[in-house]
Enzyme design. Structure first.
Site, mmCIF file in Angstrom:
data_model
loop_
_atom_site.group_PDB
_atom_site.id
_atom_site.type_symbol
_atom_site.label_atom_id
_atom_site.label_comp_id
_atom_site.label_asym_id
_atom_site.label_seq_id
_atom_site.Cartn_x
_atom_site.Cartn_y
_atom_site.Cartn_z
ATOM 1 N N ASP A 1 -26.137 -29.004 -26.905
ATOM 2 C CA ASP A 1 -27.019 -27.875 -26.609
ATOM 3 C C ASP A 1 -28.447 -28.339 -26.347
ATOM 4 O OD1 ASP A 1 -24.822 -26.424 -27.078
ATOM 5 O OD2 ASP A 1 -25.591 -25.328 -28.835
ATOM 6 N N GLU B 1 -29.556 -30.972 -24.974
ATOM 7 C CA GLU B 1 -29.786 -31.493 -23.632
ATOM 8 C C GLU B 1 -29.892 -30.331 -22.632
ATOM 9 O OE1 GLU B 1 -27.389 -34.832 -22.626
ATOM 10 O OE2 GLU B 1 -27.652 -34.492 -20.481
ATOM 11 N N TYR B 2 -29.024 -29.342 -22.818
ATOM 12 C CA TYR B 2 -29.093 -28.157 -21.951
ATOM 13 C C TYR B 2 -30.483 -27.533 -22.078
ATOM 14 C CZ TYR B 2 -27.975 -23.658 -19.819
ATOM 15 O OH TYR B 2 -27.972 -22.567 -19.011
ATOM 16 N N ASP B 3 -30.920 -27.350 -23.330
ATOM 17 C CA ASP B 3 -32.211 -26.705 -23.561
ATOM 18 C C ASP B 3 -33.342 -27.474 -22.901
ATOM 19 O OD1 ASP B 3 -30.935 -24.809 -24.971
ATOM 20 O OD2 ASP B 3 -31.414 -25.614 -26.957
ATOM 21 N N GLU C 1 -0.580 -10.170 -16.882
ATOM 22 C CA GLU C 1 -1.824 -10.515 -17.580
ATOM 23 C C GLU C 1 -2.089 -9.505 -18.677
ATOM 24 O OE1 GLU C 1 -3.692 -10.417 -13.837
ATOM 25 O OE2 GLU C 1 -4.586 -8.454 -14.103
ATOM 26 N N LYS D 1 -3.920 -6.696 -20.808
ATOM 27 C CA LYS D 1 -4.839 -5.628 -20.415
ATOM 28 C C LYS D 1 -6.013 -5.658 -21.385
ATOM 29 C CE LYS D 1 -5.121 -0.835 -19.101
ATOM 30 N NZ LYS D 1 -6.174 -0.434 -20.032
ATOM 31 N N ASP E 1 -9.354 -4.827 -23.258
ATOM 32 C CA ASP E 1 -9.890 -3.524 -23.626
ATOM 33 C C ASP E 1 -11.405 -3.559 -23.503
ATOM 34 O OD1 ASP E 1 -9.738 -0.953 -24.371
ATOM 35 O OD2 ASP E 1 -9.248 -1.323 -26.472
ATOM 36 N N TYR F 1 -9.870 -9.831 -12.445
ATOM 37 C CA TYR F 1 -8.463 -9.485 -12.289
ATOM 38 C C TYR F 1 -8.101 -8.857 -10.950
ATOM 39 C CZ TYR F 1 -9.945 -4.855 -13.997
ATOM 40 O OH TYR F 1 -10.564 -3.661 -14.183
ATOM 41 N N LYS G 1 1.670 -6.834 -11.969
ATOM 42 C CA LYS G 1 1.323 -6.552 -10.570
ATOM 43 C C LYS G 1 2.305 -7.267 -9.654
ATOM 44 C CE LYS G 1 -3.479 -6.255 -11.871
ATOM 45 N NZ LYS G 1 -4.798 -6.868 -11.930
ATOM 46 N N LYS H 1 1.652 -0.226 -21.973
ATOM 47 C CA LYS H 1 0.755 -0.095 -23.121
ATOM 48 C C LYS H 1 1.487 -0.426 -24.411
ATOM 49 C CE LYS H 1 -3.188 1.802 -21.627
ATOM 50 N NZ LYS H 1 -3.583 3.032 -22.189
ATOM 51 N N CYS I 1 -13.911 36.276 -35.105
ATOM 52 C CA CYS I 1 -14.556 34.992 -34.801
ATOM 53 C C CYS I 1 -15.329 34.481 -36.017
ATOM 54 C CB CYS I 1 -15.497 35.171 -33.615
ATOM 55 S SG CYS I 1 -16.516 33.721 -33.316
ATOM 56 N N CYS J 1 -19.293 34.728 -34.932
ATOM 57 C CA CYS J 1 -20.037 35.950 -34.611
ATOM 58 C C CYS J 1 -19.295 37.211 -35.047
ATOM 59 C CB CYS J 1 -20.320 36.024 -33.119
ATOM 60 S SG CYS J 1 -18.841 36.325 -32.143
ATOM 61 N N CYS K 1 -12.539 34.088 -28.789
ATOM 62 C CA CYS K 1 -13.536 35.027 -29.294
ATOM 63 C C CYS K 1 -13.986 35.871 -28.110
ATOM 64 C CB CYS K 1 -14.707 34.241 -29.864
ATOM 65 S SG CYS K 1 -16.210 35.197 -29.972
ATOM 66 N N CYS L 1 -21.882 35.406 -28.931
ATOM 67 C CA CYS L 1 -21.431 34.459 -29.949
ATOM 68 C C CYS L 1 -22.299 33.195 -29.878
ATOM 69 C CB CYS L 1 -19.965 34.105 -29.689
ATOM 70 S SG CYS L 1 -19.341 32.863 -30.834
HETATM 71 O O1 D41 Z 1 -7.349 -6.150 -18.094
HETATM 72 C C1 D41 Z 1 -7.532 -5.041 -17.612
HETATM 73 N N1 D41 Z 1 -8.145 -4.095 -18.297
HETATM 74 C C2 D41 Z 1 -7.072 -4.753 -16.222
HETATM 75 C C3 D41 Z 1 -7.455 -3.573 -15.612
HETATM 76 C C4 D41 Z 1 -6.271 -5.666 -15.499
HETATM 77 N N2 D41 Z 1 -5.887 -6.848 -16.043
HETATM 78 N N3 D41 Z 1 -5.882 -5.386 -14.240
HETATM 79 C C5 D41 Z 1 -6.252 -4.230 -13.627
HETATM 80 N N4 D41 Z 1 -5.844 -4.000 -12.363
HETATM 81 C C6 D41 Z 1 -6.189 -2.888 -11.746
HETATM 82 C C7 D41 Z 1 -5.709 -2.679 -10.337
HETATM 83 C C8 D41 Z 1 -4.236 -2.924 -10.243
HETATM 84 C C9 D41 Z 1 -5.995 -1.283 -9.868
HETATM 85 C C10 D41 Z 1 -6.420 -3.646 -9.440
HETATM 86 C C11 D41 Z 1 -7.062 -3.267 -14.306
HETATM 87 C C12 D41 Z 1 -7.403 -2.104 -13.580
HETATM 88 N N5 D41 Z 1 -6.946 -1.942 -12.313
HETATM 89 C C13 D41 Z 1 -8.233 -1.024 -14.090
HETATM 90 N N6 D41 Z 1 -9.076 -1.065 -15.072
HETATM 91 C C14 D41 Z 1 -9.647 0.152 -15.219
HETATM 92 C C15 D41 Z 1 -9.143 0.970 -14.308
HETATM 93 C C16 D41 Z 1 -8.261 0.246 -13.573
#
Ligand code: D41
Length: 695
Positions: free
Chosen positions: A50, A52-54, A133, A135, A137, A245, A310, A334, A428, A431, A446, A452
């Site tokens: 770090d 050196e970076y600094d 991949e 998802k 959050d 992504y 995908k 999900k 209600c 009111c 109501c 109200c």
């Molecule tokens: O990791 C994610 N949250 C994620 C979101 C992901 N890995 N791929 C995504 N791919 C898409 C599309 C297929 C429409 C290109 C997404 C989302 N959409 C997305 N995130 C929020 C709304 C849509």
């Protein structure tokens, strides 16, 4: 001396030797610092200490201070801008940022895969290649690069419009300010997720609590809050990451022809991609991946709420297209919602803006799905009865992703003898007006209207909200006080507030009173659509208000419109049409509207297309199946330009169905009802016949 064009686009021979040396060193430092930054934040594999970076960073800062003409926007010293913004500008996405459809179990996942194969004309046994991949959050964002330099970063917003948060995104260390390597398109939009890794989130919260501030409920909220800072210095302190992504705009160059290869290309250009990303063959591969990652979920450094699959090949993605706002070639599987058992301590009844009376459960607080839940909506009495709910019951509370918590069921054998039934009050609770429940409606209301206080408060909160009249400084707390003190009764009373009366309120003072009066004054200049939305007509949301404004142009035309005419407007059905007519038929509502106008609320009327130019006015179309020469979205837009309404399902009222290959139940329904059906070739001829240019 040779004519050499430098990084700064100027001919070098106009500079003195000293300046040339300085410039060379600046370029060297840029390269080194970008490289070390990338190794540290993207590859997670630093090669220098770090210190050196600094020291290189300070050398660059010093050189730039001496030779400010060499400071470029992509300099490693320029991540944090110096001035806070006063507001975020809005950004229209040139290509909409689509959303993702969900599945929740293996069966639905298999159905998704089967549908894809049907649409592509493949055999049921075929194995489509999927990119998998996690998802993440976080918050979806778009980064625009021109000639390799980051020029704009924006939130996804509603997919069509987001906010310009360039200054904040520049502070995220894993976002390259300049692409590395070569071969990138002249314009390139990289899309991905901004998120806060678990460790950083915990540290942030520890620090917040130590400083006596409130902790964030989860990493996603923390990431969203960090991106919403108007002062990029604050964002810079938050441990955010960006993982790409998908891709948006590509101009002046080309990309490989599959999702997986494109992301690998992005990695070469300096982006962080997800290390868990894989390609699999067929739905069995997807399910294996899902199971493997579910196991691994807790050990990941960041929160995920599912897996995204995908179709890998762009050629297949293009053939599949998208429906409404989500691509048909992608799906999020999900993770199951989290459930916890807790005790229902009480049920209270809340009165909403439209008078709807909602039973709300008060719970012993439980930590579920990443947040502490202590209140839960029970929706209406039918739901209370369906659950068989009594006060004192143990209940199963579920929360999935960002969905609001729900009571799923009660644990019957834990019911105490002291359990009490839930009873809807006779009048209600706010009111004391009568409560009415229309036949066939689940909701009790109501009847007090603006008598109200609860409805009045909600009406003002809605009126002042950002997407309505956008009255800065008029929040829920202040509105509650104003309503309780009877300082405002009718909407327009808001504009009659006086400085002295406001200043006398608790925690107000002269300065904030003046500030509020100023924002009230500013809010008077609005748009027709915002004004309509702010009135709080039932079921008239932002989009509907905009459609009404476009269709009628001004207030008089709208007030004069019949239910039939309203029904012809995009996205408006018979129920909403009836609410609108009902609203304007009410004298006190019309008075409220003219009172607001008398107080100076104004807008520019919208130019309405001449009905002569809308040959399809009154016609409803449905598009189904795959269109080959255009996307369904384009087809829809062209029909709307001609005045037609485009619906999602077929009914007796449908004028015509445009059906492409793969059309299924909608086509069958049209045939059953005897609705006209045309194919794409006929549709194109038809559009051309109406003067639509398809090239
Ligand atoms: O990791 C994610 N949250 C994620 C979101 C992901 N890995 N791929 C995504 N791919 C898409 C599309 C297929 C429409 C290109 C997404 C989302 N959409 C997305 N995130 C929020 C709304 C849509």
């Amino acid at each position: 001396m040779s004519e050499q064009i430098g990084l700064f686009g100027e001919s070098n021979d106009s500079h003195s030797d000293i300046a040339q040396n300085a410039m060379k060193r600046v370029q060297e430092l840029h390269q080194l610092l970008h490289k070390y930054n990338h190794q540290y934040y993207v590859l997670d594999d630093p090669t220098v200490p770090d210190s050196e970076y600094d020291s290189l960073f300070h050398e660059l800062k010093a050189l730039e201070a001496e030779t400010p003409e060499f400071v470029t926007a992509d300099s490693p010293t320029q991540r944090v801008g110096d001035k806070p913004l006063s507001e975020f500008k809005s950004v229209t996405h040139e290509m909409p940022m689509l959303s993702l459809d969900n599945v929740f179990n293996e069966e639905e996942m298999r159905a998704f895969d089967l549908k894809i194969k049907k649409l592509l004309g493949l055999q049921d046994s075929a194995k489509v290649e999927y990119a998998c991949e996690p998802k993440l959050d976080g918050i979806a964002a778009s980064l625009l690069y021109e000639n390799g330099v980051l020029v704009r970063g924006a939130t996804r917003g509603d997919g069509s419009r987001g906010e310009d948060i360039t200054m904040n995104l520049r502070t995220v260390p894993s976002i390259p300010l300049r692409l590395t390597g070569s071969g990138f398109p002249a314009r390139l939009e990289v899309r991905g997720e901004v998120y806060m890794p678990k460790r950083g989130f915990e540290k942030l919260n520890e620090n917040a609590l130590a400083a006596g501030e409130k902790a964030f409920v989860n990493p996603r909220n923390a990431a969203a809050g960090s991106l919403r800072q108007l002062d990029p210095k604050l964002t810079a302190k938050r441990p955010l990451e960006f993982c790409c992504y998908s891709v948006g705009i590509v101009e002046g160059g080309s990309l490989p022809d599959s999702h997986f290869e494109v992301l690998n290309q992005f990695k070469e250009w300096g982006f962080l991609t997800n290390a868990e990303m894989r390609c699999v063959k067929g739905v069995d591969g997807c399910i294996e991946y899902y199971e493997a990652l579910s196991e691994k979920r807790d050990s990941l450094q960041y929160e995920i709420d599912g897996i995204v699959f995908k179709v890998n090949a762009f050629e297949l993605q293009d053939r599949l297209g998208f429906v409404s706002r989500a691509p048909r070639w992608a799906i999020a599987h999900k993770f199951p919602a989290q459930e916890k058992i807790t005790i229902l301590q009480d049920v209270e009844f809340q009165v909403g803006r439209t008078g709807a009376i909602t039973p709300v459960g008060r719970l012993d607080p439980v930590f579920v799905g990443g947040v502490t839940v202590s209140n839960v909506t029970l929706h209406n009495m039918d739901e209370v009865h369906r659950l068989g709910l009594m006060i004192g019951d143990s209940v199963v509370v579920r929360r999935a992703g960002d969905v609001i918590p729900q009571v799923v069921k009660i644990v019957e054998d834990r019911r105490p003898d002291s359990a009490k039934s839930v009873v809807m009050p006779a009048v209600c609770p706010v009111c004391s007006s009568d409560i009415e429940r229309t036949e066939g409606e689940a909701v009790a209301r109501c009847t007090g209207g603006l008598v109200c206080a609860a409805q009045r408060k909600e009406a003002f909160v809605h009126f002042a909200s950002r997407k309505a009249m956008d009255i800065d400084g008029l929040g829920e707390k202040l509105i509650n006080v104003l309503v309780e003190k009877d300082m405002v009764t009718r909407l327009a009373d808001i504009f009659r507030l006086e400085s002295s009366a406001l200043a006398a309120l608790d925690r107000m003072g002269e300065k904030s009173a003046e500030k509020l009066l100023k924002s009230l004054e500013n809010s008077k200049e609005t748009t027709f659509a915002r004004f309509l939305y702010s009135l709080g007509i039932r079921e008239v949301g932002e989009a509907t208000a905009q459609n009404l404004a476009n269709a009628f142009g001004n207030l008089d035309n709208l007030i004069a419109a019949s239910e039939e005419r309203l029904n012809e407007v995009e996205d408006i059905g018979p129920i909403v049409a009836a609410y609108i007519v009902h609203f304007f038929a009410n004298g006190s509502n019309r008075d409220a509207v003219s009172d607001l106008v008398a107080q100076g609320v104004h807008w520019k009327d919208v130019e309405v297309a001449d009905p002569e130019d809308l040959p399809l006015l009154g016609f409803t179309y449905v598009l189904t199946g795959t269109l080959e020469t255009m996307s369904r979205g384009d087809g829809k837009e062209m029909l709307q330009r001609l005045g037609a309404k485009v619906a999602g399902s077929v009914s007796k009222k449908t004028s015509c169905v445009v059906a492409g290959p793969g059309a299924g139940s909608k086509l069958a329904k049209a045939e059953e009802l005897g609705v006209d059906v045309i194919d794409e070739a006929a549709f194109i001829l038809f559009l051309k016949g109406h003067g639509i240019n398809l090239d």
